[in-house]
Scaffold this active site. Structure first.
Site, PDB file in Angstrom:
ATOM      1  N   ASP A  14       1.933  -6.176   3.324  1.00  9.91           N
ATOM      2  CA  ASP A  14       1.483  -7.221   2.384  1.00  9.91           C
ATOM      3  C   ASP A  14       2.577  -8.192   1.916  1.00  9.91           C
ATOM      4  OD1 ASP A  14      -0.810  -5.773   2.707  1.00  9.91           O
ATOM      5  OD2 ASP A  14      -1.137  -5.342   0.592  1.00  9.91           O
ATOM      6  N   ASP A  56      -3.459  -8.048   2.782  1.00 12.99           N
ATOM      7  CA  ASP A  56      -4.534  -7.867   1.827  1.00 12.99           C
ATOM      8  C   ASP A  56      -5.442  -9.084   2.036  1.00 12.99           C
ATOM      9  OD1 ASP A  56      -5.116  -5.925  -0.205  1.00 12.99           O
ATOM     10  OD2 ASP A  56      -4.720  -7.424  -1.746  1.00 12.99           O
ATOM     11  N   HIS A  58      -9.106 -10.434   0.957  1.00  3.15           N
ATOM     12  CA  HIS A  58     -10.340 -10.266   0.174  1.00  3.15           C
ATOM     13  C   HIS A  58     -11.256 -11.479   0.274  1.00  3.15           C
ATOM     14  CE1 HIS A  58      -8.378  -6.808  -1.481  1.00  3.15           C
ATOM     15  NE2 HIS A  58      -7.550  -7.476  -2.259  1.00  3.15           N
ATOM     16  N   HIS A  62     -14.608 -10.547  -4.686  1.00  2.00           N
ATOM     17  CA  HIS A  62     -14.290  -9.165  -4.299  1.00  2.00           C
ATOM     18  C   HIS A  62     -14.355  -8.230  -5.505  1.00  2.00           C
ATOM     19  CE1 HIS A  62     -11.729  -5.795  -2.771  1.00  2.00           C
ATOM     20  NE2 HIS A  62     -12.490  -6.017  -1.717  1.00  2.00           N
ATOM     21  N   HIS A  92      -6.821 -12.629  -5.939  1.00  2.00           N
ATOM     22  CA  HIS A  92      -5.614 -12.737  -5.107  1.00  2.00           C
ATOM     23  C   HIS A  92      -5.985 -12.555  -3.642  1.00  2.00           C
ATOM     24  CE1 HIS A  92      -6.196  -8.425  -5.631  1.00  2.00           C
ATOM     25  NE2 HIS A  92      -5.550  -8.257  -4.483  1.00  2.00           N
ATOM     26  N   LYS A 117      -7.014  -5.745   5.420  1.00  2.29           N
ATOM     27  CA  LYS A 117      -7.688  -4.673   4.687  1.00  2.29           C
ATOM     28  C   LYS A 117      -8.267  -5.186   3.382  1.00  2.29           C
ATOM     29  CE  LYS A 117      -3.237  -3.443   2.779  1.00  2.29           C
ATOM     30  NZ  LYS A 117      -3.508  -3.952   1.428  1.00  2.29           N
ATOM     31  N   CYS A 162       0.189  -0.614  -2.457  1.00  2.00           N
ATOM     32  CA  CYS A 162      -0.078  -0.587  -1.018  1.00  2.00           C
ATOM     33  C   CYS A 162       0.986   0.157  -0.226  1.00  2.00           C
ATOM     34  CB  CYS A 162      -0.327  -1.997  -0.507  1.00  2.00           C
ATOM     35  SG  CYS A 162      -1.872  -2.656  -1.197  1.00  2.00           S
TER      36      CYS A 162
END
Ligand code: VGL
Ligand code: ZN
Length: 219
Positions: A14, A56, A58, A62, A92, A117, A162
């Site tokens: 990330d 990351d 989204h 989310h 984010h 993810k 993470c």
């Protein structure tokens, strides 16, 4: 102990604009991970090692965003249908935005696998291996095993989320797991979470080595 690059994965977690200063979920000094990661990944690639990175990623609305829940604020913790104890965050890493992009200085050329993810609306994911229901696999484990990878070296953001969940899963899946000590930075929420994450990782048998120590051991 030497590290055989061909049986090792460098896993970059990330390193995205939203986790760096100025980003939506900025981690203090988050951008400081970029330089040691670039040094390692270039050396790694030159020795035939594999490099993977997570993002990351989204959708808008989310479930991990506080803004998706009436009356909730960032930092609140809720139970969802799939996850007990989901922390709520500011919006984010919305897919396709500049905030979700890798930091501009991250050298993406040596990266051969990118895992995105947390892309399902109703399920968050901290770990590179299993989403936050702790059941849904990302497929990284199978990819690594099919390549004969035995060791994982990790760096990135955030130490207490993470990186932590990825390292614990990696260790539990049977990979020798090493954290690059100077190439991780943490959120620090709730207070003490970085220290707790480091203690828990060390107690689980995860090793911490500096990028310099790793470079010296690289074979
Ligand atoms: C992360 C909080 C929310 C991380 C991702 O990359 O550690 N933390 N989403
Ligand atoms: Zn997230």
């Amino acid at each position: 102990m030497t590290i055989n690059a061909t049986k090792t994965l460098l896993l970059i977690i990330d390193v995205q604009n939203d986790f760096c200063p100025g980003g939506a979920l900025a981690v203090t000094d988050g951008n400081a991970v970029v330089e040691p990661i670039n040094t390692l990944s270039r050396a790694f690639a030159a020795k035939g090692g594999r490099i993977a990175a997570t993002q990351d990623w989204h959708c808008t609305g989310h479930i991990s965003f506080a803004s998706s829940h009436n009356g909730k604020s960032a930092g609140d913790v809720i139970d969802t249908q799939l996850v007990k104890g989901q922390v709520l965050w500011p919006d984010h890493c919305v897919l396709g935005t500049k905030g979700a992009a890798f930091h501009d200085d991250l050298d993406v050329n040596p990266i051969s696998m990118i895992i995105r993810k947390g892309f399902r609306q109703e399920l968050d994911s901290y770990s590179a291996f299993y989403e936050n229901d702790r059941k849904t696999a990302t497929g990284l484990d199978g990819w690594m095993k099919s390549l004969g990878i035995e060791t994982v070296i990790m760096g990135g953001i955030a130490t207490d989320y993470c990186v932590f969940f990825s390292a614990m899963d990696s260790n539990n899946l049977g990979f020798k797991t090493i954290i690059t000590s100077d190439a991780v930075r943490g959120v620090g929420y709730p207070q003490g979470s970085v220290e707790k994450a480091i203690t828990d990782m060390k107690n689980a048998g995860i090793e911490f080595l500096s990028s310099k120590e790793l470079m010296d051991r690289l074979n």
